[in-house]
Write a protein that holds these residues in place. Structure first.
Motif, PDB file in Angstrom:
ATOM      1  N   GLN A   4       0.843  -1.201   0.000  1.00  0.00           N
ATOM      2  CA  GLN A   4       0.000   0.000   0.000  1.00  0.00           C
ATOM      3  C   GLN A   4       0.874   1.246   0.000  1.00  0.00           C
ATOM      4  O   GLN A   4       1.936   1.270   0.630  1.00  0.00           O
ATOM      5  CB  GLN A   4      -0.876   0.018   1.258  1.00  0.00           C
ATOM      6  N   LYS A   5       0.392   2.271  -0.672  1.00  0.00           N
ATOM      7  CA  LYS A   5       1.110   3.543  -0.662  1.00  0.00           C
ATOM      8  C   LYS A   5       1.013   4.131   0.738  1.00  0.00           C
ATOM      9  O   LYS A   5      -0.064   4.262   1.309  1.00  0.00           O
ATOM     10  CB  LYS A   5       0.497   4.513  -1.669  1.00  0.00           C
ATOM     11  N   VAL A   6       2.183   4.479   1.297  1.00  0.00           N
ATOM     12  CA  VAL A   6       2.214   5.056   2.637  1.00  0.00           C
ATOM     13  C   VAL A   6       2.691   6.505   2.613  1.00  0.00           C
ATOM     14  O   VAL A   6       2.348   7.278   3.499  1.00  0.00           O
ATOM     15  CB  VAL A   6       3.083   4.230   3.607  1.00  0.00           C
ATOM     16  N   LEU A   7       3.515   6.838   1.623  1.00  0.00           N
ATOM     17  CA  LEU A   7       4.098   8.175   1.498  1.00  0.00           C
ATOM     18  C   LEU A   7       4.494   8.410   0.046  1.00  0.00           C
ATOM     19  O   LEU A   7       4.467   7.474  -0.753  1.00  0.00           O
ATOM     20  CB  LEU A   7       5.395   8.289   2.332  1.00  0.00           C
ATOM     21  N   THR A   8       4.939   9.624  -0.214  1.00  0.00           N
ATOM     22  CA  THR A   8       5.656   9.890  -1.455  1.00  0.00           C
ATOM     23  C   THR A   8       7.102  10.175  -1.077  1.00  0.00           C
ATOM     24  O   THR A   8       7.402  10.489   0.080  1.00  0.00           O
ATOM     25  CB  THR A   8       5.081  11.093  -2.225  1.00  0.00           C
ATOM     26  N   MET A   9       7.988  10.074  -2.019  1.00  0.00           N
ATOM     27  CA  MET A   9       9.400  10.366  -1.749  1.00  0.00           C
ATOM     28  C   MET A   9       9.556  11.796  -1.238  1.00  0.00           C
ATOM     29  O   MET A   9      10.421  12.075  -0.417  1.00  0.00           O
ATOM     30  CB  MET A   9      10.251  10.141  -3.002  1.00  0.00           C
ATOM     31  N   GLY A  10       8.695  12.697  -1.693  1.00  0.00           N
ATOM     32  CA  GLY A  10       8.740  14.088  -1.240  1.00  0.00           C
ATOM     33  C   GLY A  10       8.386  14.262   0.224  1.00  0.00           C
ATOM     34  O   GLY A  10       8.706  15.293   0.823  1.00  0.00           O
ATOM     35  N   ASP A  11       7.737  13.246   0.822  1.00  0.00           N
ATOM     36  CA  ASP A  11       7.389  13.298   2.248  1.00  0.00           C
ATOM     37  C   ASP A  11       8.577  12.944   3.138  1.00  0.00           C
ATOM     38  O   ASP A  11       8.513  13.134   4.348  1.00  0.00           O
ATOM     39  CB  ASP A  11       6.247  12.321   2.561  1.00  0.00           C
ATOM     40  N   LEU A  12       9.633  12.406   2.538  1.00  0.00           N
ATOM     41  CA  LEU A  12      10.784  11.944   3.314  1.00  0.00           C
ATOM     42  C   LEU A  12      11.922  12.956   3.252  1.00  0.00           C
ATOM     43  O   LEU A  12      12.202  13.518   2.199  1.00  0.00           O
ATOM     44  CB  LEU A  12      11.283  10.601   2.768  1.00  0.00           C
ATOM     45  N   GLN A  13      12.548  13.161   4.400  1.00  0.00           N
ATOM     46  CA  GLN A  13      13.759  13.963   4.484  1.00  0.00           C
ATOM     47  C   GLN A  13      14.878  13.040   4.929  1.00  0.00           C
ATOM     48  O   GLN A  13      14.678  12.171   5.789  1.00  0.00           O
ATOM     49  CB  GLN A  13      13.608  15.096   5.494  1.00  0.00           C
ATOM     50  N   GLN A  14      16.039  13.222   4.364  1.00  0.00           N
ATOM     51  CA  GLN A  14      17.175  12.355   4.667  1.00  0.00           C
ATOM     52  C   GLN A  14      17.428  12.263   6.162  1.00  0.00           C
ATOM     53  O   GLN A  14      17.462  13.275   6.868  1.00  0.00           O
ATOM     54  CB  GLN A  14      18.416  12.893   3.968  1.00  0.00           C
ATOM     55  N   ASP A  15      17.591  11.022   6.632  1.00  0.00           N
ATOM     56  CA  ASP A  15      17.931  10.717   8.022  1.00  0.00           C
ATOM     57  C   ASP A  15      16.907  11.213   9.039  1.00  0.00           C
ATOM     58  O   ASP A  15      17.235  11.446  10.202  1.00  0.00           O
ATOM     59  CB  ASP A  15      19.327  11.246   8.378  1.00  0.00           C
ATOM     60  N   THR A  16      15.651  11.356   8.605  1.00  0.00           N
ATOM     61  CA  THR A  16      14.564  11.765   9.494  1.00  0.00           C
ATOM     62  C   THR A  16      13.459  10.715   9.436  1.00  0.00           C
ATOM     63  O   THR A  16      12.779  10.590   8.414  1.00  0.00           O
ATOM     64  CB  THR A  16      14.000  13.139   9.075  1.00  0.00           C
ATOM     65  N   PRO A  17      13.289   9.926  10.501  1.00  0.00           N
ATOM     66  CA  PRO A  17      12.260   8.882  10.482  1.00  0.00           C
ATOM     67  C   PRO A  17      10.851   9.470  10.411  1.00  0.00           C
ATOM     68  O   PRO A  17      10.582  10.537  10.961  1.00  0.00           O
ATOM     69  CB  PRO A  17      12.446   8.162  11.817  1.00  0.00           C
ATOM     70  N   VAL A  18       9.986   8.742   9.721  1.00  0.00           N
ATOM     71  CA  VAL A  18       8.571   9.116   9.616  1.00  0.00           C
ATOM     72  C   VAL A  18       7.746   7.917  10.064  1.00  0.00           C
ATOM     73  O   VAL A  18       7.969   6.798   9.596  1.00  0.00           O
ATOM     74  CB  VAL A  18       8.192   9.505   8.173  1.00  0.00           C
ATOM     75  N   ARG A  19       6.801   8.154  10.954  1.00  0.00           N
ATOM     76  CA  ARG A  19       5.931   7.067  11.428  1.00  0.00           C
ATOM     77  C   ARG A  19       4.712   6.982  10.518  1.00  0.00           C
ATOM     78  O   ARG A  19       4.065   7.981  10.230  1.00  0.00           O
ATOM     79  CB  ARG A  19       5.475   7.333  12.857  1.00  0.00           C
ATOM     80  N   VAL A  20       4.423   5.761  10.063  1.00  0.00           N
ATOM     81  CA  VAL A  20       3.204   5.492   9.318  1.00  0.00           C
ATOM     82  C   VAL A  20       2.529   4.303   9.980  1.00  0.00           C
ATOM     83  O   VAL A  20       3.146   3.569  10.761  1.00  0.00           O
ATOM     84  CB  VAL A  20       3.476   5.190   7.820  1.00  0.00           C
ATOM     85  N   GLU A  21       1.270   4.126   9.675  1.00  0.00           N
ATOM     86  CA  GLU A  21       0.548   2.964  10.172  1.00  0.00           C
ATOM     87  C   GLU A  21      -0.167   2.333   8.993  1.00  0.00           C
ATOM     88  O   GLU A  21      -0.883   3.012   8.256  1.00  0.00           O
ATOM     89  CB  GLU A  21      -0.449   3.379  11.255  1.00  0.00           C
TER      90      GLU A  21
END
Length: 109
Positions: A4-21
């Motif tokens: 399943q799509k959880v994010l786009t690459m644009g939602d990610l910043q290098q070395d910064t964790p993102v929580r998804v469920e």
């Protein structure tokens, strides 16, 4: 279950964790300094702490509460107090979309 799509690459910043469920499964997603995207279980096995609130260094994610670092590639803890690994999930990049299937964990030796 399918990825399943959880994010786009644009939602990610290098070395910064993102929580998804995904389907009730908490997952920490990390874009590392090499440009690789990793997905590991978001709950520290030492305590009920969200790893996505922690710190990324190289290919590890460190729990902010007690300092256990987990390999982003294998899920294995690299130091105490944690001694149980967290699950590692397959990540698929489709164009700009980041997809994860929480039912599919990587088997890493």
């Amino acid at each position: 279950m399918t990825a399943q799509k959880v994010l786009t690459m644009g939602d990610l910043q290098q070395d910064t964790p993102v929580r998804v469920e995904v389907d009730g499964v908490p997952i920490a997603v990390v874009l590392d300094s090499n440009g690789d995207v990793h997905a590991i279980g978001d709950t520290c096995t030492h305590g009920d702490i969200s790893l996505s609130d922690g710190f990324v260094e190289g290919d590890t994610l460190e729990c902010w509460a007690h300092g256990s670092a987990f390999s982003l590639r294998t899920g294995r803890p690299l130091n105490l107090p944690a001694y149980e690994p967290v699950p590692v999930y397959e990540v698929t990049i489709d164009g700009d979309d980041v997809l994860i299937d929480p039912a599919v964990t990587k088997v890493v030796n």
